[in-house]
Design a protein around this motif. Structure first.
Motif, PDB file in Angstrom:
ATOM      1  N   GLY A 280     -14.906  10.322 -47.154  1.00  0.00           N
ATOM      2  CA  GLY A 280     -13.998   9.355 -46.534  1.00  0.00           C
ATOM      3  C   GLY A 280     -14.519   8.920 -45.178  1.00  0.00           C
ATOM      4  N   PHE A 281     -13.824   7.947 -44.564  1.00  0.00           N
ATOM      5  CA  PHE A 281     -14.010   7.635 -43.143  1.00  0.00           C
ATOM      6  C   PHE A 281     -15.271   6.810 -42.880  1.00  0.00           C
ATOM      7  CE2 PHE A 281     -15.335   9.866 -38.920  1.00  0.00           C
ATOM      8  CZ  PHE A 281     -14.550   9.082 -38.120  1.00  0.00           C
ATOM      9  N   GLN A 282     -16.146   6.645 -43.895  1.00  0.00           N
ATOM     10  CA  GLN A 282     -17.429   6.005 -43.609  1.00  0.00           C
ATOM     11  C   GLN A 282     -17.753   4.851 -44.558  1.00  0.00           C
ATOM     12  OE1 GLN A 282     -20.875   8.263 -45.600  1.00  0.00           O
ATOM     13  NE2 GLN A 282     -19.741   9.881 -44.551  1.00  0.00           N
ATOM     14  N   GLY A 283     -18.585   3.943 -44.068  1.00  0.00           N
ATOM     15  CA  GLY A 283     -19.029   2.824 -44.880  1.00  0.00           C
ATOM     16  C   GLY A 283     -20.397   2.383 -44.408  1.00  0.00           C
ATOM     17  N   ILE A 284     -20.759   1.178 -44.834  1.00  0.00           N
ATOM     18  CA  ILE A 284     -22.055   0.653 -44.421  1.00  0.00           C
ATOM     19  C   ILE A 284     -21.905  -0.813 -44.028  1.00  0.00           C
ATOM     20  CG2 ILE A 284     -22.712   0.110 -46.810  1.00  0.00           C
ATOM     21  CD1 ILE A 284     -25.604   0.965 -45.886  1.00  0.00           C
TER      22      ILE A 284
END
Ligand code: ASP
Ligand code: MG
Length: 406
Positions: free
Chosen positions: A135-139
């Motif tokens: 969770g909590f992350q992307g690009i």
């Protein structure tokens, strides 16, 4: 058979035993025949530690590198949960944000989700494999890792649930649901079986810390049925749903409070066009998020008083900005205090019921509590009072609106 996205917060994955406990819950749902994808937070305390490393390394650090560091906690828990599930005979694999791909804008530290490709998750559902997503992350477009802001894995979970049209998004946390108010200060608080998106949105933004506010807005936008429940007990939690699912609407559903507020009063501001904008434009420029604003009607002296609230953390900056503009604003006096709390009553039912606000004022008056600022919206009434009276006010209001447990 249902398609369910399950999200486990930091305390739920706080150590290996707890991760095994989470894996058992996931395995149970899989064995019941459901399609399950899981979103995890970092182990509790880990993200704080990572943030601290960045601040200590350099107070003014590159936000892109900050995201590289603070996203690391979820990498660990997603891998560990996949390992534990495999050990229990459940096919599973981990996904980092970029591997799904969860695409965001490039506002590092507070990125917004722009697009999620459903293919990887759909493939896992089809193969009967559990996708465990960090969770909590992307690009971002430039291939840099981003994070969604503190508490952001709630938002990851709801967004993923929306994209795969899940039947439900279960948010497992260390409380067993949404309460009529904070049970730590009101022992008679009741767990709600259901609450509407609108009310949950108000409760979250007014200080109830169960769900990240953004995740509720997203659930409302996409109609994701969201359940808040405990990972430590086998109890149904609270369902956050659309209004049409609630049979009989309470007039008031909950009492929220938020301690991190400060109040600023500018006395004797000239009552001419442009003065109020002269106060708030510089604050906006300095990213101060102003909440409640009250301007008194001016008397014959042709001056007016303006009172407003800001987050307590921004009080120093606010005062500095106003004092810097004293020459143009030409006010008589400036007062401020951080010893205040905002208490709110929330309920969809007040759209069609009169007397909710006056009951609030009566109740506070009976307890001898002075109201300093008031603001209302369609489904809430908020007041600012002396912080010393927080517990007394919340308890009295909880009783007055008939919310106490029998
Ligand atoms: N680990 C992140 C945080 O502590 C995200 C989350 O827990 O939702 O803010
Ligand atoms: Mg959290």
């Amino acid at each position: 058979m249902a398609r369910i996205v399950k999200k486990f917060g930091g305390t739920s994955v706080g150590d290996l035993d707890r991760i095994r406990n989470v894996a058992k819950r996931v395995a149970q749902a899989v064995n019941e025949g459901h399609e399950v994808a899981v979103v995890v937070s970092a182990m509790s305390g880990v993200t704080n530690q990572l943030v601290d490393y960045c601040r200590t390394a350099a107070p003014m650090h590159d936000a892109r590198e900050y995201d590289t560091v603070v996203a690391a906690g979820e990498q660990i828990t997603s891998g560990l949960l996949a390992i534990t599930l495999q050990d229990m005979g459940i096919p599973a694999r981990s996904f980092l944000g970029w591997q799904i791909a969860l695409k965001t804008n490039s506002v590092h530290g507070a990125a917004r989700i722009e697009e999620i490709e459903p293919e990887a998750l759909e493939a896992c559902f089809k193969e009967g494999r559990v996708a465990v997503i960090a969770g909590f992350q992307g690009i971002a477009d430039d291939n840099r890792i981003t994070t969604l802001g503190r508490g952001g894995s709630d938002t990851s979970a709801v967004a993923l649930a929306a994209v795969v049209s899940a039947d439900r998004c279960d948010i497992y946390t260390d409380v067993d649901g949404v309460y009529t108010t904070d049970p730590r200060i009101v022992p008679k608080a009741r767990k709600l079986n259901k609450i509407t998106y609108e009310e949950m949105l108000e409760m979250a933004s007014l200080g109830a810390k169960v769900l990240q506010t953004r995740s509720v807005a997203l659930a409302m936008k996409h109609g994701v049925r969201t359940q808040v429940l405990s990972s430590f007990e086998d109890l149904p939690g609270t369902l956050v749903v659309g209004e049409e699912e609630i049979v009989e609407q309470e007039v008031v559903s909950g009492i929220a409070y938020s301690r991190g507020e400060a109040k600023v009063t500018i006395i004797g501001l000239k009552d001419t066009p442009g003065m109020v904008s002269g106060v708030f434009a510089p604050l906006a420029k300095h990213n101060v998020n102003v909440d409640m604003i009250v301007q008194s009607a001016s008397d014959n002296s042709q001056t007016t008083d303006v009172t407003f609230t800001v987050p307590e953390d921004d009080l120093k900056k606010t005062v500095k900005v106003i004092e810097e503009n004293r020459d143009t604003l030409d006010y008589k006096d400036l007062g401020y205090t951080g010893d205040v709390v905002k208490v709110s009553v929330v309920g969809l039912g007040m759209r069609s019921h009169a007397g909710v606000a006056s009951k609030m004022f009566d109740t506070l008056a009976e307890k001898g509590i002075n109201i300093q600022v008031i603001s209302t919206s369609e489904i809430k009434v908020s007041v600012v009072i002396d912080a010393e009276y927080t517990e007394l006010a919340v308890r009295a209001l909880h009783t007055a609106y008939g919310l106490d447990q029998a």
